[in-house]
Design a protein around this motif. Structure first.
Motif, PDB file in Angstrom:
ATOM      1  N   PHE A 124      -5.782  -9.482  -8.041  1.00 48.57           N
ATOM      2  CA  PHE A 124      -5.788  -8.678  -7.721  1.00 48.57           C
ATOM      3  C   PHE A 124      -7.599  -8.619  -7.692  1.00 48.57           C
ATOM      4  CE2 PHE A 124      -1.675  -7.965 -10.332  1.00 48.57           C
ATOM      5  CZ  PHE A 124      -1.370  -7.717  -9.841  1.00 48.57           C
ATOM      6  N   LEU A 125      -8.314  -9.655  -7.750  1.00 51.39           N
ATOM      7  CA  LEU A 125      -9.390  -9.753  -7.541  1.00 51.39           C
ATOM      8  C   LEU A 125      -9.661  -9.465  -6.235  1.00 51.39           C
ATOM      9  CD1 LEU A 125     -10.565 -11.525 -11.018  1.00 51.39           C
ATOM     10  CD2 LEU A 125     -10.668  -9.007 -10.268  1.00 51.39           C
ATOM     11  N   ASN A 126      -9.142 -10.769  -5.872  1.00 54.41           N
ATOM     12  CA  ASN A 126      -9.543 -10.692  -4.331  1.00 54.41           C
ATOM     13  C   ASN A 126      -8.258 -10.272  -3.358  1.00 54.41           C
ATOM     14  OD1 ASN A 126     -11.270 -13.308  -4.851  1.00 54.41           O
ATOM     15  ND2 ASN A 126      -8.850 -14.278  -6.077  1.00 54.41           N
ATOM     16  N   MET A 127      -8.015  -9.171  -3.614  1.00 54.60           N
ATOM     17  CA  MET A 127      -6.277  -8.065  -3.161  1.00 54.60           C
ATOM     18  C   MET A 127      -7.405  -7.096  -2.152  1.00 54.60           C
ATOM     19  SD  MET A 127      -3.331  -7.950  -4.879  1.00 54.60           S
ATOM     20  CE  MET A 127      -1.678  -7.918  -3.437  1.00 54.60           C
ATOM     21  N   PRO A 128      -7.479  -7.162  -0.517  1.00 54.84           N
ATOM     22  CA  PRO A 128      -7.877  -5.684   0.157  1.00 54.84           C
ATOM     23  C   PRO A 128      -7.933  -4.632  -0.889  1.00 54.84           C
ATOM     24  CG  PRO A 128      -6.473  -7.072   1.657  1.00 54.84           C
ATOM     25  CD  PRO A 128      -6.599  -7.725   0.116  1.00 54.84           C
ATOM     26  N   PHE A 129      -6.604  -4.441  -1.328  1.00 54.75           N
ATOM     27  CA  PHE A 129      -5.987  -2.859  -1.487  1.00 54.75           C
ATOM     28  C   PHE A 129      -6.834  -2.492  -2.573  1.00 54.75           C
ATOM     29  CE2 PHE A 129      -3.484   0.082  -4.063  1.00 54.75           C
ATOM     30  CZ  PHE A 129      -3.674   1.183  -3.348  1.00 54.75           C
ATOM     31  N   SER A 130      -7.537  -3.502  -3.239  1.00 56.34           N
ATOM     32  CA  SER A 130      -7.872  -3.021  -4.793  1.00 56.34           C
ATOM     33  C   SER A 130      -9.918  -2.465  -4.236  1.00 56.34           C
ATOM     34  CB  SER A 130      -8.441  -4.191  -5.431  1.00 56.34           C
ATOM     35  OG  SER A 130      -6.981  -5.260  -6.158  1.00 56.34           O
ATOM     36  N   LYS A 131     -10.221  -3.094  -3.581  1.00 55.08           N
ATOM     37  CA  LYS A 131     -11.491  -2.932  -2.837  1.00 55.08           C
ATOM     38  C   LYS A 131     -11.329  -1.211  -1.751  1.00 55.08           C
ATOM     39  CE  LYS A 131     -13.704  -7.182  -2.903  1.00 55.08           C
ATOM     40  NZ  LYS A 131     -13.734  -8.725  -2.581  1.00 55.08           N
ATOM     41  N   TRP A 158     -11.067  -0.189  -7.322  1.00 59.14           N
ATOM     42  CA  TRP A 158     -12.343  -1.256  -7.359  1.00 59.14           C
ATOM     43  C   TRP A 158     -12.898  -1.240  -9.091  1.00 59.14           C
ATOM     44  CZ3 TRP A 158     -11.920  -6.104  -7.129  1.00 59.14           C
ATOM     45  CH2 TRP A 158     -13.242  -6.841  -7.022  1.00 59.14           C
ATOM     46  N   HIS A 159     -12.989  -0.573  -9.505  1.00 53.77           N
ATOM     47  CA  HIS A 159     -13.644  -0.265 -10.593  1.00 53.77           C
ATOM     48  C   HIS A 159     -12.701  -0.679 -11.549  1.00 53.77           C
ATOM     49  CE1 HIS A 159     -17.343   1.721  -9.353  1.00 53.77           C
ATOM     50  NE2 HIS A 159     -17.862   0.687  -9.516  1.00 53.77           N
ATOM     51  N   THR A 160     -12.091  -0.303 -11.612  1.00 57.09           N
ATOM     52  CA  THR A 160     -10.424  -0.574 -12.872  1.00 57.09           C
ATOM     53  C   THR A 160     -10.512  -2.294 -12.673  1.00 57.09           C
ATOM     54  OG1 THR A 160      -9.755   2.121 -12.663  1.00 57.09           O
ATOM     55  CG2 THR A 160      -8.147   0.370 -13.479  1.00 57.09           C
ATOM     56  N   VAL A 161     -10.105  -2.067 -11.763  1.00 55.64           N
ATOM     57  CA  VAL A 161      -9.647  -3.694 -11.409  1.00 55.64           C
ATOM     58  C   VAL A 161     -10.302  -5.003 -12.329  1.00 55.64           C
ATOM     59  CG1 VAL A 161      -8.604  -5.852 -10.159  1.00 55.64           C
ATOM     60  CG2 VAL A 161      -8.138  -3.400  -9.837  1.00 55.64           C
ATOM     61  N   VAL A 162     -11.728  -4.619 -11.654  1.00 54.96           N
ATOM     62  CA  VAL A 162     -12.939  -5.343 -12.509  1.00 54.96           C
ATOM     63  C   VAL A 162     -12.784  -5.000 -14.048  1.00 54.96           C
ATOM     64  CG1 VAL A 162     -15.325  -6.416 -12.218  1.00 54.96           C
ATOM     65  CG2 VAL A 162     -13.681  -5.988 -10.315  1.00 54.96           C
ATOM     66  N   ALA A 184       1.230  -1.055  -0.410  1.00 53.96           N
ATOM     67  CA  ALA A 184       0.218  -0.207   0.167  1.00 53.96           C
ATOM     68  C   ALA A 184       1.146   1.577  -0.185  1.00 53.96           C
ATOM     69  CB  ALA A 184      -0.911  -0.247   0.981  1.00 53.96           C
ATOM     70  N   ASP A 185       2.358   1.120  -1.012  1.00 51.42           N
ATOM     71  CA  ASP A 185       2.681   2.245  -0.817  1.00 51.42           C
ATOM     72  C   ASP A 185       2.940   3.281  -2.012  1.00 51.42           C
ATOM     73  OD1 ASP A 185       3.586   0.210  -2.634  1.00 51.42           O
ATOM     74  OD2 ASP A 185       5.938   0.879  -1.976  1.00 51.42           O
ATOM     75  N   ILE A 186       1.363   3.228  -2.798  1.00 53.87           N
ATOM     76  CA  ILE A 186       1.313   3.971  -3.681  1.00 53.87           C
ATOM     77  C   ILE A 186      -0.312   4.299  -3.649  1.00 53.87           C
ATOM     78  CG2 ILE A 186       2.778   2.960  -5.876  1.00 53.87           C
ATOM     79  CD1 ILE A 186       0.122   1.764  -6.663  1.00 53.87           C
ATOM     80  N   SER A 187      -0.501   5.555  -3.824  1.00 54.55           N
ATOM     81  CA  SER A 187      -2.052   5.866  -3.931  1.00 54.55           C
ATOM     82  C   SER A 187      -3.232   5.238  -4.901  1.00 54.55           C
ATOM     83  CB  SER A 187      -2.216   7.095  -4.679  1.00 54.55           C
ATOM     84  OG  SER A 187      -1.528   7.566  -5.246  1.00 54.55           O
ATOM     85  N   ALA A 188      -4.291   5.288  -4.342  1.00 59.40           N
ATOM     86  CA  ALA A 188      -5.566   4.921  -4.954  1.00 59.40           C
ATOM     87  C   ALA A 188      -5.651   4.933  -6.424  1.00 59.40           C
ATOM     88  CB  ALA A 188      -6.952   4.926  -4.655  1.00 59.40           C
ATOM     89  N   VAL A 189      -4.541   6.720  -6.710  1.00 61.91           N
ATOM     90  CA  VAL A 189      -5.216   7.602  -8.242  1.00 61.91           C
ATOM     91  C   VAL A 189      -4.085   6.492  -8.919  1.00 61.91           C
ATOM     92  CG1 VAL A 189      -4.691   9.753  -9.167  1.00 61.91           C
ATOM     93  CG2 VAL A 189      -6.598   9.455  -7.574  1.00 61.91           C
ATOM     94  N   GLU A 190      -2.454   6.658  -7.868  1.00 56.38           N
ATOM     95  CA  GLU A 190      -1.234   6.343  -9.082  1.00 56.38           C
ATOM     96  C   GLU A 190      -1.868   4.714  -9.311  1.00 56.38           C
ATOM     97  OE1 GLU A 190       2.024   7.921  -6.441  1.00 56.38           O
ATOM     98  OE2 GLU A 190       1.038   6.208  -6.140  1.00 56.38           O
ATOM     99  N   ALA A 191      -2.648   3.848  -8.276  1.00 54.63           N
ATOM    100  CA  ALA A 191      -2.749   2.312  -8.472  1.00 54.63           C
ATOM    101  C   ALA A 191      -4.023   2.964  -9.638  1.00 54.63           C
ATOM    102  CB  ALA A 191      -3.175   1.845  -7.628  1.00 54.63           C
ATOM    103  N   TRP A 192      -4.861   2.571  -9.775  1.00 52.16           N
ATOM    104  CA  TRP A 192      -6.390   2.528 -11.235  1.00 52.16           C
ATOM    105  C   TRP A 192      -5.354   3.410 -11.968  1.00 52.16           C
ATOM    106  CZ3 TRP A 192      -7.902   5.813 -14.924  1.00 52.16           C
ATOM    107  CH2 TRP A 192      -8.294   7.274 -14.134  1.00 52.16           C
ATOM    108  N   GLN A 193      -4.498   4.021 -11.895  1.00 48.53           N
ATOM    109  CA  GLN A 193      -3.994   4.280 -13.205  1.00 48.53           C
ATOM    110  C   GLN A 193      -2.649   3.639 -14.079  1.00 48.53           C
ATOM    111  OE1 GLN A 193      -2.031   8.734 -13.746  1.00 48.53           O
ATOM    112  NE2 GLN A 193      -3.735   9.660 -12.600  1.00 48.53           N
ATOM    113  N   THR A 194      -2.175   2.752 -13.579  1.00 49.39           N
ATOM    114  CA  THR A 194      -0.534   2.179 -13.204  1.00 49.39           C
ATOM    115  C   THR A 194      -1.167   0.389 -14.031  1.00 49.39           C
ATOM    116  OG1 THR A 194       0.493   3.620 -11.657  1.00 49.39           O
ATOM    117  CG2 THR A 194       1.484   1.192 -12.639  1.00 49.39           C
TER     118      THR A 194
END
Length: 1165
Positions: free
Chosen positions: A312-319, A325-329, A281-291
Motif C-alpha cells: 500500500f506504500l507504493n500504490m498510486p491510489f494511496s497517494k 496517504w497519511h493514513t496509509v503511512v 479505484a471503485d471506492i472513494s478516498a474517504v471510504e478507503a482511509w476509513q476501511t
C-alpha cells in the motif's frame, strides 16, 4: 498412537480425519502419563513438556513401607513455562505494567498431579493417577474475590493384558508433541454460537437486515447481530468477500455497513480485498482511509502480513488523497509496532520502508514528507530507527541540521514509544537535547517529556535537577518543575520509584521555582490508582510557550487507563501553533495582560492582518492519537483560512458552497449515517489439563447513528448575497435522531467449535436522543423562537443495564442454549407520590435486605403540570453475597439505571411548548412599570434594613441607598427577554417569563433579572440584583416567592487590601428566609464538613458563628501560598500555607500599594 519412553509422551499420531479438538482431548488424557520418577531423590524439580508447554515441575516422593508403592506429588508451575500453550490477542498497543502485576494478579492457575507407582521388575507401573487444576479469575485483583474454575481427571489401573499380535493401523500423520495446539481460535467467538456453513448468504442477509433495522435510529435489540456478522466474515474465503461486495456495493446503506464490518477479517483476505479495491479505484478516498485505518488496526501482526501491507506504500491510489496517504503511512507504522510486541528482537526489515522514506525526505528537504515519515516512525517505535531519527536532531546528528520547529518537534516525539524499548539510547539523546541552551525552548521541553517517559533513575533525575538550578530560561524551569511536582504526587504503580526521585528534586527546586506563575510553560498530571481493583487513571496536560511568543506554541493532552497489569493509552490530542508567531510577533508589546479593552483592541488589530502570514507554512497543526498511535494529523494554512472566510463572507453570491447548501435546505434534506465499530476484542486462551481451551475474553462494540430531516424557508428569499440573511425571517422544521448502543461482554469458560460453557457478563448502554422542533430566527430583530410538540409517549434517553449469566451452548442443538441469570428476580415495589406545587415528584424506593443479599430499587420523577412532561430516573440492583471487602461482588448481579422523559398530566391541554429569546434593546419591556414598582418597594425596605442593621459596613449601606435614586432617575430596558410557555390553542399561555436588565453606573456594572410565572391567579416571581464594581467587588441579592417577598438571600465577594495588610479575598452568603428543603440540604452539606475538612487537610474549630451565614476569606500570605478561613453557623475550618502560585509581580505591586484599593490587572511574571 504415541511414543512412551521413561514416563514421557512424544510424537502423537492419528489418522487424518480425526478433528483437532479430539486430538487435544487425547493430549489431556495422555498428560496423566507424563511423569518423571527419580528413586534417588525425594524432592526435585525439572523442566519438562506438558499439555501447558515446557513448564517447571516440582516433585515430592514418598514410599509406602508396607506395599513399597511410591506416592508422587507433582506441581506444575503454569506461570513459568517456555512455549506456553496460551494466546493473548487484542492488547498489543497496551503497555505491560509489571509493577501493577506485582500488586496483584487477575488470573492465577495451580496444577497438581498425584501418582501411585507400583515397582515391578521392568520398572514402575502407574496404578492410579489424579490431576487437579484450579484457576481463579477476576477483572480486578483476585484478592478481592474471583470466579473459580476446577478441572479434575483420574485414572485407575484395572488390569494388564499382553497383546499377542501386532495391531495394524491405517495411514497415520503426526500431530506433534504433548503440548496443546490452538486452531481457528479467532473464528470461535465465545459470546455467540451459530452454524457457520455457507457463510456468504447468511452474512449478506444479516447485513441487509441490520441496515434496514437501523435506518432511522439505532435498534439496540440488533446490536448483538453485528458480532454474528463478524464471525461469518471470519470464515468467509476471499472469493466470498468479493461476491458480497458485488451484491452490496450498489446500495449506499448496505455498502457502508459491509465496509465497516469487513475490517474484522484480520488476515491476508482483507489485504487482498483492499488491494483489489485500490487497484480498481471503485471506492472513494474517504471510504478507503476509513476501511484501511480500521483494517490495519485489527490486522494480525505476523511477518507475512507485514510484508503484504508494504504494497500500500507504493500504490498510486494511496497517494491520490492527502488524508488517505497519511493514513496509509501512519497505519503501517502502527502495524510495525504491534509486530515488534510479538517478535523480539524485531527485524529491521519491517520498518525499513519508513526509514527509507525519512532519509529521502531529508535529502530532498521536503518538510511535509519529513513530518509524515517521523510520525510514522513514532508509531512504529522500532529501536532500529534511532540512528535515522538522530539525523534530524541538532547537536546529535553527525552533520549539522537546520530544520523548522515542526520537524524538530516531530523528531523528538518520534522517540516516545522507543523510550520503553530502548530507554538508554533515548535518555542519551533527550538529555543532550535538553542541555543545549541554544536549542528552541519548546524542543528542549519536549525532550524533557520524552526523557521522563524512559523512567530515569534517581541519579539521572539528580543530574537534571542540578542543571535546572543553573537554568536561565524560565519557561524551561517552570515546565520542568511543574512536571516534577506532578510526578512526585503520582500514585500509579509504574511511577512508584520515579515519584520518589521527583519528590526529592521538587524539594530542592522549590526555593527557586515554586513562585513561577501560570504565565510560563506548565505540565500538569493527575492520577489515581486502586489496589483492590487494579484500576487507575491518569491525565496529563502540557502547555509549551517561549519568551518570544505570548500564545502557547504547543498544547497537548493525554489520558491513560490502568487495568489488570496493562496501561491503555487513551485519546491523546495536540495542537502545534508555531505558525502563529508570524501573526503575533509584535503583539506582546501592546498586550498589557489585564484583559481590558486595550488588549481586545490589540487582538482585533492583529487578527485583521492575517494576510501577512507566509503562504508556505501551516498556521496550526492538530493531531490525534489513540492507544499511543497517531492516526490523524492535519495542517491549517493561510489558503484554508482564506477559503473559510470566502465561504461565510456576507458578500458571497450565488454559486458559493454555503449558498448551495441553503438552497438544498430549502428544498428539504434527509441525511443518515450509521457506523458499527468493534472498539476492542481482547482474548486470552489457555490450555487446561482436560485438553479443552479455557478462554477469558472481553468485547466492547458500538453502533453509532444519526438521522437528520430538515427543511428551511427564507423570507424574503435570497437574491444577491448571503448578507441578506441578516435581514430575513428564517424558519426551520427538523426532526431526527442521534444516539448509540454500546455493548460490553466478559466471558470466562470453555470455548470450542462444538460447545461453550462458562460465565458471561453482559452490559448494554443505549443512548437515544430524538428531536422534533421548529425554529424561527430574525437576526435584525435579534429574535429566536423554538416550538416543541407535546410529549405524548415515554422516551428513554439513556439506560445502563448489566447482568451475569451461566451459559451453555451446543452446536448440535442451538435452540437448547441455556442463558441463566445468576441472581433471582426482585419482588415488586411499592408506589409513593409526592406533590410539590405545580411539580410532581414521584418516588419509588424499596430495599429488600436478607442475609448476604441487597436488592435496592428506586424511581424518582419530576413532572411539570405546566408543560405536560416530566423526567424520571430509575435504578434497580440485585446482589447476592454482597460484601464491601470483595470488589468483584459490586458488579455481580443485575443492574439497571435509566433516564426517561415521560408525558404528565397538565393543568390544561398543551399543544406545544414555546421558547422565545428576544434581545431587542430598542423596545421598552412590557413589564417596566412592574419593574419600577418592585424596585421602589425593594428600595424602601432596603433603607429600613440599613437603619435597623448594626453590623452592615458603609459600602453595603451605600449600595442600598443608591437603589431608590436608581429606581427614580432611570428607565431600564430589557437587554434580553426569555419566555418558556405552554401553548394551548387560543387560551392564555402558561409558563415563565424572564427579563434581564442592564443599568450601569460610573465604575459599577448593575444587572437585574426578573423571572415571573405567567398564568391565571399566580404572582410568583424571582428577583436577582447583581452589581460588580471597579474595585473588584461583586454582590448579588436574590428574592423569590410571592412578588419576590417569600424568601431572600444575598451573596457578596470583594478583594480588599487595607494599608499594611496582605491581599485578601472575602466572600459571604447570607440568607434571611429560605424554603425548608433548601435548609435541609444545607444541614446535610454542613454535616459533611468535618469529614471533608479532614480529607483536605483543614483544621476545625467547633464554635458558633453568625446564624444563617457562611463566610470565607483567602489571604495571600506569599507569592506561592494562601491561607483559607471558612465559617459555618456551627463550626469553622481553616488551613494555612496552601500552595497556590500567583504572579509575583502582581503580588509585589499589591504589597507596595499604600492605598485602600485593589490591583485590577495581572502583571507579567
Amino acid at each position: 498412537m504415541f511414543n512412551y519412553v521413561g514416563g514421557h509422551v512424544s510424537d502423537i499420531r492419528t489418522s487424518a480425519e480425526i478433528p483437532d479438538i479430539i486430538v487435544n482431548i487425547v493430549r489431556g488424557i495422555l498428560d496423566l502419563f507424563q511423569v518423571t520418577v527419580k528413586t534417588t531423590q525425594k524432592i526435585y524439580e525439572l523442566e519438562e513438556a506438558s499439555i501447558h508447554g515446557m513448564c517447571q515441575s516440582h516433585y515430592a516422593t514418598e514410599q509406602d513401607v508396607n506395599t513399597k508403592d511410591m506416592h508422587i506429588t507433582q506441581v506444575v508451575d503454569v506461570s513459568n513455562c517456555k512455549e506456553k500453550a496460551a494466546i493473548f490477542s487484542g492488547m498489543a498497543t497496551a503497555v505491560l505494567d509489571q509493577d501493577s502485576k506485582q500488586r496483584g494478579e487477575s488470573v492465577i492457575t495451580t496444577l497438581r498431579y498425584l501418582y501411585t507407582v507400583q515397582p515391578t521388575a521392568e520398572g514402575g507401573l502407574i496404578t492410579r493417577a489424579h490431576g487437579l487444576e484450579q484457576q481463579q479469575f477476576t477483572p480486578f485483583n483476585v484478592k478481592g474475590g474471583s470466579f473459580k474454575m476446577q478441572a479434575t481427571k483420574e485414572m485407575v489401573l484395572l488390569g494388564v493384558t499382553d497383546t499377542a499380535s501386532a495391531v495394524t493401523y491405517g495411514p497415520m500423520e503426526s500431530k506433534g508433541s504433548l503440548v496443546y495446539k490452538f486452531f481457528n481460535a479467532q473464528a470461535n467467538i465465545p459470546i455467540i454460537m451459530q452454524n457457520l456453513d455457507d457463510p456468504v448468504p447468511k452474512a449478506i442477509e444479516m447485513i441487509k437486515h441490520l441496515a434496514e433495522a437501523n435506518r432511522y435510529q439505532v435498534d439496540s435489540d440488533t446490536s448483538q447481530d453485528t458480532i454474528k456478522v463478524y464471525q461469518l466474515l471470519r470464515v468467509t474465503p476471499y472469493e466470498g468477500l468479493e461476491l458480497m461486495w458485488m451484491e452490496l456495493s450498489g446500495n449506499e446503506e448496505h455498502r457502508r455497513w459491509f465496509l465497516d464490518m469487513v475490517v474484522e477479517v484480520s488476515d491476508a483476505r482483507i489485504l487482498r480485498f483492499l488491494e483489489t479495491r485500490f487497484q480498481a479505484a471503485d471506492i472513494s478516498a474517504v471510504e478507503a482511509w476509513q476501511t484501511l485505518l480500521m483494517s490495519m488496526n485489527h490486522l494480525q501482526a505476523i511477518p507475512d502480513l507485514i510484508e503484504m501491507a508494504k504494497m500500500f506504500l507504493n500504490m498510486p491510489f494511496s497517494k491520490s488523497n492527502i488524508n488517505l496517504w497519511h493514513t496509509v503511512v501512519l497505519s503501517y507504522g502502527s502495524l510495525v509496532y504491534k509486530h515488534c510486541n510479538y517478535y523480539t528482537p524485531c527485524p529491521v526489515a519491517a520498518v525499513q520502508p519508513l526509514l527509507d522514506m525519512a532519509v529521502e525526505s531529508l535529502r530532498k528537504g521536503d518538510v511535509a514528507d519529513m513530518v509524515l515519515a517521523l510520525k510514522a516512525l513514532g508509531n512504529a517505535g522500532h529501536p532500529g530507527s534511532i540512528k535515522t531519527i538522530m539525523r534530524f536532531l541538532p547537536g546529535v546528528a553527525a552533520n549539522p541540521v537546520d530544520l523548522p520547529p515542526r520537524v524538530l518537534s516531530a523528531a523528538v516525539q518520534s522517540m516516545r514509544l522507543i523510550a520503553a524499548r530502548d530507554p538508554q539510547s533515548v535518555q542519551d539523546i533527550t538529555m543532550s537535547l535538553f542541555l543545549q541552551k541554544t536549542l528552541a525552548t519548546e524542543i528542549r521541553m519536549l525532550a524533557f517529556m520524552i526523557l521522563f517517559d524512559t523512567k530515569p533513575s534517581l541519579a539521572l533525575v539528580s543530574i537534571v535537577t542540578m542543571h535546572l538550578q543553573e537554568e536561565k530560561d524560565l519557561h524551561v524551569v517552570s515546565f520542568a518543575y511543574s512536571y516534577l511536582s506532578s510526578l512526585a504526587r503520582s500514585s500509579t504503580p509504574n511511577n512508584q520509584f520515579l515519584s520518589t526521585a521527583c519528590n526529592v528534586a521538587r524539594k530542592i527546586l522549590t526555593p527557586k521555582c515554586g513562585r513561577l506563575s501560570y504565565h510560563y510553560s506548565k505540565a500538569m498530571r493527575m492520577d489515581w490508582f486502586n489496589d483492590d481493583f487494579l484500576i487507575g487513571t491518569a491525565t496529563e496536560v502540557f502547555m509549551l510557550k517561549s519568551a518570544t511568543n505570548i500564545l502557547p506554541t504547543e498544547i497537548m493532552m493525554k489520558g491513560k487507563f490502568y487495568f489488570i497489569g496493562r496501561i491503555l493509552q487513551l485519546l491523546e490530542m495536540g495542537i502545534n501553533a508555531h505558525g502563529l508567531k508570524y501573526l503575533f510577533g509584535n503583539f506582546q508589546q501592546s498586550f498589557k495582560g489585564d484583559l481590558g479593552s486595550g488588549d481586545f483592541q490589540a487582538l482585533y488589530s492583529v487578527l485583521q492582518n492575517w494576510e501577512i502570514m507566509p503562504n508556505d507554512k501551516p498556521v496550526l497543526t492538530a493531531f490525534a492519537r489513540a492507544s499511543g498511535q497517531e492516526w490523524f494529523f492535519a495542517d491549517m494554512d493561510k489558503e484554508m483560512i482564506r477559503n473559510i472566510i470566502n465561504v461565510v463572507r456576507p458578500s458571497a453570491r450565488k454559486g458559493s458552497p454555503l449558498w448551495a447548501s441553503i438552497e438544498d435546505l430549502q428544498r428539504g434534506v434527509s441525511w443518515h449515517r450509521t457506523k458499527p465499530f468493534l472498539i476492542f476484542e481482547v482474548r486470552y486462551f489457555q490450555a487446561t489439563t482436560l485438553g479443552l481451551p479455557l478462554e477469558i475474553s472481553k468485547y466492547y462494540k458500538t453502533i453509532n447513528g444519526i438521522t437528520v430531516n430538515a427543511k428551511a424557508a427564507v423570507n424574503p428569499p435570497l437574491t444577491e448575497s448571503l448578507g441578506e440573511l441578516l435581514s430575513s425571517d428564517i424558519s426551520l422544521e427538523t426532526d431526527g435522531f442521534i444516539g448509540f448502543t454500546k455493548d460490553f461482554w466478559v466471558f470466562y469458560g470453555i470455548n470450542t467449535e462444538l460447545f461453550q460453557c462458562g460465565t458471561e457478563f453482559k452490559s448494554k448502554t443505549p443512548v437515544a436522543i430524538p428531536w422534533n422542533f421548529s425554529a424561527k430566527i430574525n437576526v435584525r430583530e435579534r429574535k429566536f423562537e423554538l416550538d416543541f410538540p407535546l410529549c405524548k409517549k415515554e422516551v428513554e434517553l439513556l439506560s445502563v443495564s448489566s447482568n451475569v449469566y451461566a451459559v451453555s451452548r451446543n452446536i448440535e442443538d442451538l435452540a437448547l442454549a441455556k442463558i441463566t441469570p445468576m441472581m433471582p428476580n426482585a419482588i415488586d415495589s411499592n408506589d409513593e407520590l409526592v406533590r410539590m406545587g405545580p411539580t410532581i415528584v414521584r418516588s419509588e424506593y424499596e430495599q429488600v435486605p436478607t442475609r448476604n443479599s441487597w436488592y435496592p430499587k428506586a424511581k424518582v420523577c419530576a413532572e411539570s403540570s405546566i408543560y405536560g412532561a416530566g423526567v424520571c430516573v430509575e435504578s434497580e440492583l440485585r446482589r447476592e453475597y454482597y460484601h464491601e471487602e470483595y470488589p468483584l461482588y459490586y458488579f455481580l448481579g443485575y443492574t439497571r439505571m435509566a433516564l426517561k422523559v415521560i408525558p404528565a398530566q397538565g393543568i390544561k391541554a398543551v399543544d406545544k411548548i414555546h421558547f422565545e429569546v428576544n434581545a431587542d434593546p430598542s423596545r421598552p419591556p412590557a413589564s417596566t412599570r412592574q419593574l419600577m414598582e418592585t424596585l421602589r418597594r425593594l428600595s424602601k425596605e432596603a433603607i429600613q434594613r440599613v437603619r435597623l442593621s448594626s453590623d452592615s459596613d458603609s459600602s453595603e449601606r451605600g449600595s442600598d441607598l443608591r437603589a431608590p435614586a436608581q429606581a427614580s432617575n432611570s428607565t431600564p430596558e430589557a437587554v434580553y427577554n426569555i419566555k418558556a410557555f405552554a401553548m394551548s390553542g387560543n387560551q392564555k399561555p402558561e409558563g415563565y417569563d424572564a427579563a434581564f436588565y442592564y443599568t450601569p453606573e460610573a465604575n459599577t456594572l448593575n444587572t437585574q433579572l426578573i423571572i415571573s410565572k405567567v398564568g391565571e391567579d399566580t404572582n410568583w416571581k424571582m428577583c436577582v440584583d447583581t452589581s460588580v464594581s471597579a474595585q473588584v467587588e461583586a454582590k448579588a441579592h436574590i428574592r423569590w416567592g410571592v412578588e419576590c417577598q417569600s424568601y431572600e438571600m444575598s451573596m457578596r465577594a470583594a478583594k480588599c487590601n487595607l494599608l499594611g495588610s496582605k491581599p485578601t479575598l472575602k466572600a459571604k452568603i447570607h440568607w434571611t428566609r429560605v424554603p425548608g428543603n433548601m435548609a435541609e440540604i444545607g444541614k446535610r452539606i454542613e454535616s459533611y464538613v468535618p469529614g471533608m475538612a479532614l480529607l483536605l487537610g483543614f483544621n476545625q474549630q467547633f464554635k458558633r458563628n453568625t446564624k444563617q451565614e457562611v463566610s470565607a476569606s483567602v489571604v495571600v500570605t506569599s507569592a506561592d501560598s494562601v491561607d483559607v478561613h471558612i465559617e459555618f453557623p456551627e463550626d469553622t475550618v481553616f488551613r494555612h500555607a496552601i500552595p497556590f502560585p500567583l504572579p509575583p509581580v502582581c503580588f509585589q505591586e499589591v504589597q507596595q500599594d499604600n492605598s485602600n484599593t485593589t490591583i485590577d490587572s495581572f502583571g507579567w511574571a
